[in-house]
Design a protein around this motif. Structure first.
Motif, PDB file in Angstrom:
ATOM      1  N   UNK A 204       0.622  -1.233   0.031  1.00  0.00           N
ATOM      2  CA  UNK A 204       0.031   0.224   0.026  1.00  0.00           C
ATOM      3  C   UNK A 204       0.944   1.366   0.082  1.00  0.00           C
ATOM      4  N   UNK A 205       1.852   1.340   0.593  1.00  0.00           N
ATOM      5  CA  UNK A 205       2.708   2.351   0.598  1.00  0.00           C
ATOM      6  C   UNK A 205       3.452   2.769  -0.589  1.00  0.00           C
ATOM      7  N   UNK A 206       3.785   1.650  -1.680  1.00  0.00           N
ATOM      8  CA  UNK A 206       4.325   2.082  -2.619  1.00  0.00           C
ATOM      9  C   UNK A 206       3.446   2.342  -4.158  1.00  0.00           C
ATOM     10  N   UNK A 207       2.079   2.530  -3.748  1.00  0.00           N
ATOM     11  CA  UNK A 207       1.461   2.392  -4.926  1.00  0.00           C
ATOM     12  C   UNK A 207       1.529   3.661  -5.706  1.00  0.00           C
ATOM     13  N   UNK A 208       2.274   4.731  -5.305  1.00  0.00           N
ATOM     14  CA  UNK A 208       2.655   5.850  -5.937  1.00  0.00           C
ATOM     15  C   UNK A 208       3.920   5.669  -6.775  1.00  0.00           C
ATOM     16  N   UNK A 209       4.619   4.690  -6.737  1.00  0.00           N
ATOM     17  CA  UNK A 209       5.827   4.526  -7.494  1.00  0.00           C
ATOM     18  C   UNK A 209       5.553   4.668  -9.071  1.00  0.00           C
ATOM     19  N   UNK A 210       6.667   5.355  -9.495  1.00  0.00           N
ATOM     20  CA  UNK A 210       6.330   5.655 -11.220  1.00  0.00           C
ATOM     21  C   UNK A 210       5.879   4.377 -12.114  1.00  0.00           C
ATOM     22  N   UNK A 211       6.656   3.214 -11.692  1.00  0.00           N
ATOM     23  CA  UNK A 211       6.187   1.873 -12.537  1.00  0.00           C
ATOM     24  C   UNK A 211       4.645   1.471 -12.336  1.00  0.00           C
ATOM     25  N   UNK A 212       4.296   1.631 -10.974  1.00  0.00           N
ATOM     26  CA  UNK A 212       2.885   1.311 -10.922  1.00  0.00           C
ATOM     27  C   UNK A 212       2.019   2.231 -11.260  1.00  0.00           C
ATOM     28  N   UNK A 213       2.052   3.600 -11.148  1.00  0.00           N
ATOM     29  CA  UNK A 213       1.420   4.492 -11.756  1.00  0.00           C
ATOM     30  C   UNK A 213       1.144   4.505 -13.266  1.00  0.00           C
ATOM     31  N   UNK A 214       2.384   4.103 -13.963  1.00  0.00           N
ATOM     32  CA  UNK A 214       2.430   3.922 -15.441  1.00  0.00           C
ATOM     33  C   UNK A 214       1.751   2.715 -15.836  1.00  0.00           C
ATOM     34  N   UNK A 215       1.937   1.686 -15.225  1.00  0.00           N
ATOM     35  CA  UNK A 215       1.332   0.422 -15.801  1.00  0.00           C
ATOM     36  C   UNK A 215      -0.180   0.384 -15.373  1.00  0.00           C
ATOM     37  N   UNK A 216      -0.781   1.140 -14.261  1.00  0.00           N
ATOM     38  CA  UNK A 216      -2.178   1.325 -14.271  1.00  0.00           C
ATOM     39  C   UNK A 216      -2.710   2.368 -15.350  1.00  0.00           C
ATOM     40  N   UNK A 217      -1.983   3.314 -15.509  1.00  0.00           N
ATOM     41  CA  UNK A 217      -2.520   4.207 -16.530  1.00  0.00           C
ATOM     42  C   UNK A 217      -2.675   3.773 -17.899  1.00  0.00           C
ATOM     43  N   UNK A 218      -1.991   2.606 -18.140  1.00  0.00           N
ATOM     44  CA  UNK A 218      -2.052   1.903 -19.369  1.00  0.00           C
ATOM     45  C   UNK A 218      -3.004   0.830 -19.368  1.00  0.00           C
TER      46      UNK A 218
END
Length: 252
Positions: A204-218
Motif C-alpha cells: 500500500x505505501x508503494x502505490x505511487x511508484x512511477x512504474x505502478x502509476x504507469x502500468x495502471x495508466x495504460x
C-alpha cells in the motif's frame, strides 16, 4: 490485463482470519468465513517434500504448527495432520487440491505462489499448481513475488492471469541480502518484457511508484496489500482497483 471477478470485492488476506477468535490464517475456517461474507480470498502455496502444493504462508513450520523445520522437508500427509496453533476448530493445513474442493467456485481466488529456494523447486511447485487448477471452474488469478515463478508457470502451460507482487524494495528486513541491482529491477518492474505479468499486487505505501502509476495508466489492474484499517483503505483506493485486507471490515 486481468478480467474483473477477482477485483470485484475486497480480498480477505489469507482468508477472513481472526486469531483472537481462534480463526487462523490460511485455514478452512478463515476461508469459510470469507465465503460467508462474500469477500474474495487470498491464499499462499508452498511445496512439500513429496511435491505437493499446500496452503501455507511460511517456508518454516514453527510459527503456525507444532513442529520445526522447513515445509519442503515434510510430506503433505504429515503436514496436513498438524493442527494450526490457536485454531478453535482444530483446523490443519490443507493441500491445494483440498482447498479448491472447499471453495468450489464460491469466491474469487487470488493465489500467491511462494518464491522457492531453487530452480528445481520453482518448477516443481509451478507444475503442481497448474495440474491442480486444470479442472477448477471458479474465478481465480495467480500472483508471485518471483519473476522466475511467472516464467515457470507459463512454462507449464498456464495461460491465465498472473500478477507480480511488488513493493518499494526499501525495507531491509524484507529483502535481506538481495543485490541493489536486483532490487532496482523489481522496484521498477523492468522484468515485464520477459514475464508479461497481467496485473500488479502492490504494497500500500508503494502505490505511487512511477512504474505502478504507469502500468495502471495504460490499463493494468492494481490490487493493494495489506490494508489494515478504513483510513488505509481510503488512501489505497485512490491508486488501486481493489484492496487485500485484514483486521477490519471493509464493508463497514
Amino acid at each position: 490485463m486481468t478480467s474483473n471477478p477477482p477485483f470485484a470485492r475486497p480480498i480477505a488476506h489469507r482468508g477472513l482470519h481472526d486469531r483472537d477468535r481462534g480463526i487462523i490464517e490460511n485455514s478452512f475456517s478463515a476461508f469459510a468465513a470469507a465465503i460467508e461474507r462474500g469477500f474474495g480470498i487470498e491464499c499462499d502455496l508452498q511445496l512439500t517434500e513429496d511435491g505437493e502444493a499446500v496452503v501455507f504462508h511460511d517456508d518454516d513450520l514453527a510459527r503456525l504448527v507444532s513442529g520445526s523445520g522447513r515445509v519442503r522437508s515434510v510430506p503433505a500427509s504429515a503436514l496436513t495432520e498438524l493442527p494450526l496453533l490457536g485454531s478453535t476448530a482444530g483446523d490443519c493445513p490443507q493441500t491445494f487440491a483440498a482447498f479448491l474442493d472447499q471453495i468450489s467456485g464460491r469466491a474469487p481466488l487470488v493465489i500467491e505462489v511462494k518464491k522457492q529456494a531453487n530452480e528445481r523447486d520453482t518448477i516443481d511447485l509451478a507444475k503442481r499448481v497448474v495440474q491442480s487448477l486444470a479442472t477448477y471452474k471458479g474465478p481465480f488469478v495467480l500472483k508471485t513475488f518471483d519473476p522466475r515463478m511467472i516464467v515457470a508457470l507459463r512454462g507449464q502451460g498456464f495461460q491465465g492471469e498472473i500478477g507480480i507482487i511488488t513493493y518499494g524494495y526499501d525495507k531491509p528486513d524484507w529483502y535481506g541480502d538481495m543485490p541493489a541491482r536486483t532490487r532496482f529491477m523489481l522496484r521498477h518492474l523492468l522484468h515485464y518484457p520477459w514475464t508479461r505479468f497481467t496485473f500488479i499486487s502492490c504494497e500500500q505505501t508503494a502505490l505511487t511508484l512511477p512504474a505502478i502509476r504507469f502500468f495502471r495508466a495504460i490499463g493494468f489492474k492494481v490490487m493493494s496489500w495489506t490494508v489494515r484499517s478504513s483510513d488505509q483503505a481510503r488512501v489505497a483506493r485512490r491508486n488501486a482497483d481493489q484492496i487485500v485486507f485484514e483486521g477490519f471490515d471493509p464493508d463497514a
